[in-house]
Design a protein around this motif. Structure first.
Motif, PDB file in Angstrom:
ATOM      1  N   ASN A 106      33.604  38.786  34.484  1.00 50.40           N
ATOM      2  CA  ASN A 106      34.679  38.609  35.456  1.00 50.40           C
ATOM      3  C   ASN A 106      35.069  39.926  36.142  1.00 50.40           C
ATOM      4  N   ASP A 266      34.223  37.951  41.994  1.00 47.61           N
ATOM      5  CA  ASP A 266      34.597  37.797  40.587  1.00 47.61           C
ATOM      6  C   ASP A 266      35.513  36.592  40.384  1.00 47.61           C
ATOM      7  N   LYS A 267      36.346  36.300  41.361  1.00 44.43           N
ATOM      8  CA  LYS A 267      37.277  35.188  41.232  1.00 44.43           C
ATOM      9  C   LYS A 267      36.607  33.836  41.467  1.00 44.43           C
TER      10      LYS A 267
END
Length: 460
Positions: A106, A266-267
């Motif tokens: 993440n 990443d989100k």
């Protein structure tokens, strides 16, 4: 600041644009690691060795240029610039590799984008500092004095970074941060062949589409950046200072764009969708920039250039991360090296081609030339099959663990040094063979960024 060599009073004008891209393209097309490939031995020396070699070359180049200020010493300047350019061969492909080795699933795209951010920060400083340190004076001796001061500052910064890398930069954490990295470490080193890896990548159709489309996009960006001063002066005579400020605007907007794109990845993990969207927006940005360049309003050029830089530079970490996803478990350094090689080749072709078109038909025709290739790149990006191999490997974390050598974390002293290599989650669950997250403690989280910080400031 290595571009300060390009302000040498003896250097012929009009030639500065081609030296560094050519050196980088040559270096990327024949990697140093290839000499080991025939023997099927481990060809990846590790992040630490790569960083040390890159910074040593950069440090050598900057100190060589310190001794180059004087009549008849232009060849010494070029020797130093050659060493600094050669160092970039090792540096340019490191963001994706460094992010994958050190950061969790993440965080990896954000980390890669910070690497691009660091490189762009160095370019921005290169726009700002040299004009301040080297004023436009007629006295050659005074000019040489100012240039030498700039070279000393550049060499000092390079030396500090080199020392930081020696002291701080670690090769990899004791335990892999993701399941994908855990599996990659299980591949026997003696079974790896660099030539075989290249052949597998060349047969990977989605990756090859990305290589070409990435080269087209970044090559267009290189051409626009290189010929920016000329385009601005053609439409706004006497605005040399503002031309530099517009270049700085492109770089700063690109720094923001690369960081936002990395965080977004990443989100959402929407690699293809985000890459395609940013590609199309880069095309739209270039069209708007080209069509408004001759309106006679500099503020419009500032705005359109900033938008163009935001999306074109924001595309860089997207390309790196998408390539890693498409090519896992191949080395991130190999895939990013091919991307950079493609970008350098197209950059040289587009810079020369656009320059010739501008000579014959003007700046608008030159920009239309680039827009055509961005259209082609957008179509090619849309054709890429989104096979996210690294994400699939990370999803398997909930399943059976990979067979890595057992590490009894519970028996290890729980000190600051061990926390930098492990984390609380692994401490409380010794059966875990990889890390899903890092310590929440702020000082420790900052400390684990130190190796990455040493790389990012190398862009200066």
């Amino acid at each position: 600041m290595s571009d300060g060599a390009q302000r040498h009073p003896k250097r012929p004008e009009g030639r500065r644009s081609y030296y560094s891209p050519v050196l980088q393209a040559l270096g990327n097309s024949v990697p140093v690691r290839r000499v080991f490939a025939e023997q099927r031995v481990p060809v990846d020396p590790g992040l630490r060795v790569t960083a040390l070699l890159a910074n040593a070359l950069n440090c050598l180049g900057t100190w060589t240029k310190v001794a180059s200020v004087g009549p008849g010493l232009f060849w010494v300047t070029m020797s130093g610039q050659f060493a600094s350019s050669l160092a970039q061969v090792f540096i340019l492909g490191m963001p994706s590799r460094l992010a994958s080795v050190w950061f969790g699933a993440n965080e990896v795209s954000t980390a890669c984008s910070i690497g691009v951010f660091g490189n762009q920060m160095g370019i921005a400083i290169g726009f700002l500092i040299p004009p301040i340190l080297v004023p436009n004076v007629d006295d050659v001796e005074e000019l040489a004095h100012h240039i030498k001061i700039m070279f000393y500052i550049s060499a000092g910064v390079a030396s500090v970074i080199f020392i930081l890398v020696i002291i701080v930069f670690e090769d990899k954490p004791a335990l892999p941060p993701t399941q994908a990295q855990a599996q990659a470490r299980c591949i026997p080193a003696e079974s790896y062949s660099y030539l075989a890896s290249i052949c597998r990548l060349l047969r990977n159709k989605p990756f090859m589409l990305l290589v070409v489309s990435y080269g087209l996009n970044v090559g267009c960006f290189y051409a626009v950046s290189t010929l920016l001063n000329r385009m601005i002066i053609d439409h706004y005579p006497g605005e040399e200072v503002n031309a530099g400020r517009i270049g700085l605007t492109i770089v700063i907007a690109g720094m923001v764009g690369s960081l936002i794109c990395g965080i977004w990845l990443d989100k959402t993990k929407t690699y293809k969708q985000t890459t395609l969207a940013v590609y199309v927006l880069s095309l739209i940005g270039l069209v708007v920039y080209a069509s408004t360049l001759n309106l006679g309003h500099l503020w419009v050029v500032f705005v359109t250039s900033g938008v163009l830089g935001f999306f074109m530079t924001g595309y860089l970490p997207l390309g790196f991360e998408f390539a890693v996803e498409l090519t896992y478990p191949e080395s991130e350094g190999t895939s990013s090296g091919l991307l950079n090689c493609s970008a350098q080749i197209f950059g040289i072709i587009f810079t020369i081609g656009q320059g010739k078109i501008m000579d014959a038909w003007g700046t608008l025709a030159g920009n239309i030339f680039l827009c055509v290739f961005l259209v082609i790149g957008s179509v090619m990006t849309g054709l890429i099959k989104s096979d996210l191999r690294r994400q699939k490997a990370n999803v398997q974390a909930a399943g059976p663990s990979v067979s890595v050598s057992a590490v009894n974390i519970a028996d290890r002293p729980y000190t600051l040094s061990s926390m930098l290599k492990t984390n609380t989650a692994v401490k409380s669950a010794p059966h875990q063979m990889f890390r899903n997250s890092y310590p929440n403690d702020v000082p420790l989280s900052l400390l684990r960024y130190l190796p990455f910080f040493c790389w990012s400031i190398n862009g200066v």
